[in-house]
Design a protein around this motif. Structure first.
Motif, short mmCIF file in Angstrom:
data_model
loop_
_atom_site.label_atom_id
_atom_site.label_comp_id
_atom_site.label_asym_id
_atom_site.label_seq_id
_atom_site.Cartn_x
_atom_site.Cartn_y
_atom_site.Cartn_z
N PRO A 3 -13.44 5.93 11.73
CA PRO A 3 -12.14 5.88 12.39
C PRO A 3 -11.88 4.51 13.02
O PRO A 3 -12.76 3.92 13.64
CB PRO A 3 -12.24 6.97 13.45
N GLY A 4 -10.69 4.01 12.80
CA GLY A 4 -10.30 2.72 13.34
C GLY A 4 -10.69 1.54 12.46
O GLY A 4 -10.24 0.43 12.67
N ARG A 5 -11.52 1.76 11.46
CA ARG A 5 -11.91 0.68 10.55
C ARG A 5 -11.28 0.95 9.20
O ARG A 5 -11.47 1.99 8.61
CB ARG A 5 -13.43 0.62 10.40
N ARG A 6 -10.53 -0.01 8.72
CA ARG A 6 -9.86 0.15 7.44
C ARG A 6 -10.17 -1.02 6.54
O ARG A 6 -10.34 -2.14 7.01
CB ARG A 6 -8.35 0.24 7.64
N SER A 7 -10.21 -0.77 5.26
CA SER A 7 -10.31 -1.86 4.32
C SER A 7 -8.86 -2.25 3.98
O SER A 7 -7.96 -2.04 4.77
CB SER A 7 -11.10 -1.44 3.09
N GLN A 8 -8.64 -2.75 2.82
CA GLN A 8 -7.30 -3.18 2.39
C GLN A 8 -6.29 -2.05 2.62
O GLN A 8 -6.50 -0.92 2.20
CB GLN A 8 -7.36 -3.56 0.91
N ALA A 9 -5.18 -2.36 3.28
CA ALA A 9 -4.20 -1.34 3.68
C ALA A 9 -3.70 -0.52 2.49
O ALA A 9 -3.54 0.70 2.61
CB ALA A 9 -3.03 -1.99 4.40
N SER A 10 -3.49 -1.14 1.33
CA SER A 10 -2.96 -0.40 0.18
C SER A 10 -3.93 0.65 -0.34
O SER A 10 -3.54 1.55 -1.07
CB SER A 10 -2.57 -1.37 -0.94
N ASN A 11 -5.21 0.55 0.04
CA ASN A 11 -6.19 1.57 -0.38
C ASN A 11 -5.91 2.92 0.24
O ASN A 11 -6.47 3.93 -0.17
CB ASN A 11 -7.60 1.15 0.00
N TYR A 12 -5.06 2.98 1.25
CA TYR A 12 -4.79 4.22 1.96
C TYR A 12 -3.46 4.85 1.58
O TYR A 12 -3.04 5.84 2.16
CB TYR A 12 -4.89 3.99 3.47
N ASP A 13 -2.79 4.27 0.57
CA ASP A 13 -1.57 4.85 0.01
C ASP A 13 -1.97 5.62 -1.24
O ASP A 13 -2.74 5.14 -2.07
CB ASP A 13 -0.58 3.75 -0.39
N THR A 14 -1.43 6.80 -1.37
CA THR A 14 -1.75 7.62 -2.54
C THR A 14 -0.57 8.55 -2.82
O THR A 14 0.44 8.52 -2.12
CB THR A 14 -3.08 8.38 -2.31
N ALA A 15 -0.68 9.36 -3.83
CA ALA A 15 0.39 10.28 -4.19
C ALA A 15 -0.18 11.38 -5.08
O ALA A 15 -1.27 11.24 -5.63
CB ALA A 15 1.52 9.55 -4.92
N VAL A 16 0.57 12.44 -5.19
CA VAL A 16 0.26 13.53 -6.10
C VAL A 16 1.53 13.81 -6.90
O VAL A 16 2.63 13.81 -6.36
CB VAL A 16 -0.16 14.80 -5.32
#
Length: 150
Positions: A67-80
């Motif tokens: 929590p609070g540590r993220r890699s590249q921001a776009s890695n956290y965008d997804t879809a179904v």
């Protein structure tokens, strides 16, 4: 298919040259839908001979560090995507944008429905990445919609 390969350009949303050829052959051989996973980023959608090819919806679950540590921001965008069939053929694809939560230990790496500006931003990325394939995606109430001509 699980494949990370890109076209080798700075933009990692462009699939390697062999992937569209492979996916077209899969549809030519009878597949109704082709899904690629592997890249940790959103990629475009192609409609080939009336059948969807999903080049990547990123990672459905993705957590690096804690929590609070993220890699590249776009890695956290997804879809179904949900595909509606009519007469045995794909007719409508609905794309539901998701984001991966990283703010609390109890939900770390869990996807959640994106809403508002976040949903719009994610869907616009998919729209942009789908343009080279000639795919038109409408955004209606926070959901991407592709109507497949039959």
């Amino acid at each position: 298919i699980h494949a990370h390969e890109t076209a080798g350009v700075a933009d990692s949303t462009v699939p390697a040259d062999f992937l569209p050829l492979l996916f077209h052959k899969a549809i030519d051989a009878g597949a109704d839908i082709v899904i690629r996973h592997g890249p940790h980023e959103l990629n475009g959608i192609e409609i080939y001979k009336g059948k969807p090819i999903f080049y990547s919806f990123g990672s459905l679950f993705f957590g690096v560090g804690g929590p609070g540590r993220r890699s590249q921001a776009s890695n956290y965008d997804t879809a179904v995507a949900v595909t509606e069939f009519k007469g045995g053929k794909p007719a409508v694809v609905r794309i539901y944008p998701l984001t991966i939560m990283t703010d609390r230990p109890a939900v770390f790496s869990v996807p959640a429905l994106a809403i508002g500006k976040e949903a719009q931003r994610i869907l616009e990325v998919i729209q942009k990445d789908s343009e080279p394939f000639g795919t038109k995606i409408k955004i209606e109430n926070g959901v991407g919609v592709i109507e497949i001509a039959g």
